[in-house]
Write an enzyme that holds these catalytic residues in place. Structure first.
Site, mmCIF file in Angstrom:
data_model
loop_
_atom_site.group_PDB
_atom_site.id
_atom_site.type_symbol
_atom_site.label_atom_id
_atom_site.label_comp_id
_atom_site.label_asym_id
_atom_site.label_seq_id
_atom_site.Cartn_x
_atom_site.Cartn_y
_atom_site.Cartn_z
ATOM 1 N N LYS A 88 0.757 -1.359 -0.137
ATOM 2 C CA LYS A 88 0.000 -0.017 0.010
ATOM 3 C C LYS A 88 0.999 1.219 -0.129
ATOM 4 O O LYS A 88 1.981 1.324 0.316
ATOM 5 C CB LYS A 88 -0.843 0.151 1.381
ATOM 6 C CG LYS A 88 -2.079 0.858 1.108
ATOM 7 C CD LYS A 88 -3.234 -0.041 0.511
ATOM 8 C CE LYS A 88 -4.469 0.935 0.470
ATOM 9 N NZ LYS A 88 -5.592 0.084 0.039
ATOM 10 N N GLY A 122 -24.804 2.578 3.570
ATOM 11 C CA GLY A 122 -24.106 3.107 2.704
ATOM 12 C C GLY A 122 -24.791 2.798 1.292
ATOM 13 O O GLY A 122 -25.507 1.864 1.058
ATOM 14 N N GLY A 143 -23.255 3.844 -1.830
ATOM 15 C CA GLY A 143 -22.411 4.159 -2.933
ATOM 16 C C GLY A 143 -22.033 3.234 -3.865
ATOM 17 O O GLY A 143 -23.043 2.428 -4.157
ATOM 18 N N HIS A 144 -21.025 3.119 -4.410
ATOM 19 C CA HIS A 144 -20.634 2.165 -5.638
ATOM 20 C C HIS A 144 -20.695 0.774 -5.321
ATOM 21 O O HIS A 144 -21.517 0.017 -5.802
ATOM 22 C CB HIS A 144 -19.184 2.276 -5.954
ATOM 23 C CG HIS A 144 -18.804 3.666 -6.596
ATOM 24 N ND1 HIS A 144 -18.230 4.671 -5.679
ATOM 25 C CD2 HIS A 144 -19.156 4.086 -7.830
ATOM 26 C CE1 HIS A 144 -18.376 5.749 -6.599
ATOM 27 N NE2 HIS A 144 -18.704 5.425 -7.890
ATOM 28 N N VAL A 145 -20.111 0.210 -4.251
ATOM 29 C CA VAL A 145 -20.236 -1.280 -4.068
ATOM 30 C C VAL A 145 -21.570 -1.540 -3.328
ATOM 31 O O VAL A 145 -22.319 -2.546 -3.951
ATOM 32 C CB VAL A 145 -19.215 -1.538 -2.675
ATOM 33 C CG1 VAL A 145 -19.412 -2.968 -2.216
ATOM 34 C CG2 VAL A 145 -17.963 -1.481 -2.979
ATOM 35 N N ALA A 146 -22.132 -0.632 -2.478
ATOM 36 C CA ALA A 146 -23.474 -1.180 -2.333
ATOM 37 C C ALA A 146 -24.592 -1.173 -3.436
ATOM 38 O O ALA A 146 -25.465 -1.945 -3.453
ATOM 39 C CB ALA A 146 -24.017 0.116 -1.384
HETATM 40 P P1 NAD Z 1 -18.507 5.080 -1.770
HETATM 41 O O1 NAD Z 1 -17.721 6.363 -1.528
HETATM 42 O O2 NAD Z 1 -19.014 5.095 -3.367
HETATM 43 O O3 NAD Z 1 -19.726 4.830 -1.022
HETATM 44 C C1 NAD Z 1 -19.936 4.939 0.511
HETATM 45 C C2 NAD Z 1 -20.853 5.442 0.792
HETATM 46 O O4 NAD Z 1 -21.305 5.505 2.164
HETATM 47 C C3 NAD Z 1 -21.260 7.014 0.439
HETATM 48 O O5 NAD Z 1 -22.627 7.223 -0.471
HETATM 49 C C4 NAD Z 1 -21.281 7.537 1.835
HETATM 50 O O6 NAD Z 1 -21.983 8.839 1.860
HETATM 51 C C5 NAD Z 1 -21.919 6.446 2.745
HETATM 52 N N1 NAD Z 1 -21.776 6.734 4.110
HETATM 53 C C6 NAD Z 1 -20.357 7.247 4.831
HETATM 54 N N2 NAD Z 1 -20.765 7.001 6.146
HETATM 55 C C7 NAD Z 1 -21.871 6.626 6.307
HETATM 56 C C8 NAD Z 1 -22.658 6.132 7.416
HETATM 57 N N3 NAD Z 1 -22.125 6.463 8.603
HETATM 58 N N4 NAD Z 1 -23.947 5.789 7.277
HETATM 59 C C9 NAD Z 1 -24.487 5.436 5.885
HETATM 60 N N5 NAD Z 1 -23.919 5.808 5.037
HETATM 61 C C10 NAD Z 1 -22.498 6.380 4.944
HETATM 62 O O7 NAD Z 1 -17.559 3.993 -1.412
HETATM 63 P P2 NAD Z 1 -17.430 2.556 -2.195
HETATM 64 O O8 NAD Z 1 -16.455 2.391 -3.180
HETATM 65 O O9 NAD Z 1 -18.811 2.034 -2.252
HETATM 66 O O10 NAD Z 1 -16.926 1.518 -1.112
HETATM 67 C C11 NAD Z 1 -17.455 1.321 0.340
HETATM 68 C C12 NAD Z 1 -16.676 0.533 1.180
HETATM 69 O O11 NAD Z 1 -16.107 -0.610 0.616
HETATM 70 C C13 NAD Z 1 -15.515 1.375 1.911
HETATM 71 O O12 NAD Z 1 -15.288 0.999 3.033
HETATM 72 C C14 NAD Z 1 -14.403 0.806 0.885
HETATM 73 O O13 NAD Z 1 -13.298 0.848 1.616
HETATM 74 C C15 NAD Z 1 -14.739 -0.743 0.690
HETATM 75 N N6 NAD Z 1 -14.269 -1.353 -0.432
HETATM 76 C C16 NAD Z 1 -14.585 -0.833 -1.601
HETATM 77 C C17 NAD Z 1 -13.937 -1.448 -2.722
HETATM 78 C C18 NAD Z 1 -14.294 -0.813 -4.087
HETATM 79 O O14 NAD Z 1 -14.050 -1.652 -5.084
HETATM 80 N N7 NAD Z 1 -14.768 0.136 -4.196
HETATM 81 C C19 NAD Z 1 -13.248 -2.612 -2.657
HETATM 82 C C20 NAD Z 1 -12.822 -3.143 -1.298
HETATM 83 C C21 NAD Z 1 -13.231 -2.494 -0.074
#
Ligand code: NAD
Length: 370
Positions: free
Chosen positions: A97, A197, A199-202
């Site tokens: 990292k 959440g 966001g993307h993953v969700a």
């Molecule tokens: P993202 O920023 O697209 O989505 C995260 C969402 O969570 C945002 O919409 C944000 O507003 C919301 N959020 C933040 N705090 C919150 C809370 N207390 N309650 C409710 N919602 C809240 O990020 P992402 O890429 O979807 O990643 C989500 C998680 O998955 C992160 O922890 C990231 O480290 C992990 N992750 C992501 C990937 C990937 O491929 N993107 C891979 C491995 C792990």
């Protein structure tokens, strides 16, 4: 620039008063590179945790750390996590990292990222970088001008693009495997899922789960994001603070880490916790054990959110990137999750511990030439 190398277990005479070497020994890091280029304002740290299984891979994070210690702690913790994620996923990759200390809104220049790229290049492939928090495609393109040891670049540039669809799919497969363990069937039809959440993953997780007939309760600190996802896939929007205590089958945290903590542990009203966020357990030992005692199945985060790195591993393969192969390999998260859950049950240990032991065993076997 100074390079600090922990060596490979050799005895040295500094052991009593060398906090850096002691920390590296304790956490198992091979090498930490402090990158300094005052002319362009670069202050970065690259941590290579373990390369037993292959070159270390992990994203670069740009963040306004309060001090050097904080940055060092973060990069050491994150790089170690990458080793475990790759190992449990059966990938021939190690853990690494990088962190760049700076404000991602104001401190970005081409010169800074190109300088960083030269430091990555100097490691000759022992560390392969990717995008992480605070980074954008444009920044990766600048790094790419100085080194080929970059992944996760846009598909238009020959890379594998956004990893989130694969992460979301992997979390879905992990949730299915957890359902199989809890209920004897891996179907999510009719299952009530609390999604933290939007966001993307969700979003990608939600699409898969809804297609199978799950009932979703969606929260985000930005209500409009939860509303938009609910409108797209179907679901009920829930205030962010109410998500923990909902009477559901599965709690799926896809926002921040540390959400299973002293304050939330007694509120959960679910059978399974399976989500995409990193470091879901605030304290592995404490909260992992408490979940086990409560009979809540916890699908270890790094085992089920590995779809992104699995996708990147396909980008690195000899035959080049193929999304169909990436999806096939991500589906294996189902088997990995069941293996971890069964191992935990057979040995009467928390699931996070089972995942750690299986990952460590794979590395130990590789070291022993097995
Ligand atoms: P993202 O920023 O697209 O989505 C995260 C969402 O969570 C945002 O919409 C944000 O507003 C919301 N959020 C933040 N705090 C919150 C809370 N207390 N309650 C409710 N919602 C809240 O990020 P992402 O890429 O979807 O990643 C989500 C998680 O998955 C992160 O922890 C990231 O480290 C992990 N992750 C992501 C990937 C990937 O491929 N993107 C891979 C491995 C792990």
């Amino acid at each position: 620039m100074s390079v600090i190398t922990s060596g490979t277990g050799q005895k040295n005479r500094l052991s009593d008063d060398s906090p850096i070497f002691n920390t590296l020994t304790e956490l198992g890091h091979e090498q930490v590179v402090i990158c300094s280029d005052p002319e362009v304002g670069l202050k970065a740290i690259i941590a290579i945790h373990d390369t037993t299984l292959g070159p270390s891979l992990g994203g670069t994070r740009m963040w306004m750390y309060n001090n050097e210690q904080e940055a060092l702690r973060d990069v050491l913790r994150l790089s170690r996590g990458m080793t475990y994620k790759a190992a449990i996923s059966g990938l021939n990759l190690g853990g690494g990292k990088a962190v760049i200390i700076g404000d991602s809104r104001t401190d970005k220049t081409e010169a800074l990222f190109r300088s960083f790229g030269r430091f990555v290049d100097g490691l000759a492939g022992r560390y392969i970088t990717a995008e992480d928090v605070g980074m954008e495609v444009q920044n990766m393109e600048w790094i790419l001008k100085e080194t080929t040891h970059v992944t996760g670049i846009p598909e238009s540039m020959g890379g594998s693009g956004d990893p989130s669809p694969f992460t979301g799919y992997g979390v879905y497969m992990g949730a299915k495997a957890s359902a199989k363990k809890a209920y004897g069937s891996d179907s999510l039809e009719g299952k009530r899922i609390a999604l933290q959440g939007a966001g993307h993953v969700a979003s990608y997780f939600a699409e898969h789960a809804r297609k199978e007939g799950a009932e979703l309760f969606i929260s985000d600190i930005y209500t409009e994001k939860a509303e938009s996802l609910a409108a797209k896939v179907g679901g009920t929007v829930v205030p962010a603070e109410d998500i923990y205590g909902l009477d559901v089958d599965i709690f799926t945290p896809c926002a921040l880490g540390g959400v299973v903590n002293d304050e939330t542990i007694d509120i959960f009203n679910c059978d399974i916790i399976a989500g995409g966020a990193n470091n879901i357990l605030d304290d592995e030992e404490v909260h992992g054990k408490q979940l086990m005692d409560k009979g809540i199945i916890y699908a270890p985060d790094y085992a089920i959110n590995a779809g992104g790195i699995i996708n990147i591993s396909v980008e690195l393969s000899e035959n080049g990137y193929d999304p169909a192969i990436a999806k096939e390999k991500t589906a294996v998260i189902y088997d990995t999750t069941l293996k971890v859950l069964n191992y935990a049950e057979e040995n009467g240990i928390p699931t996070f511990k089972a995942a750690n032991l299986l990952a460590e065993q794979r590395i130990a076997d590789a070291k022993a030439g097995k």
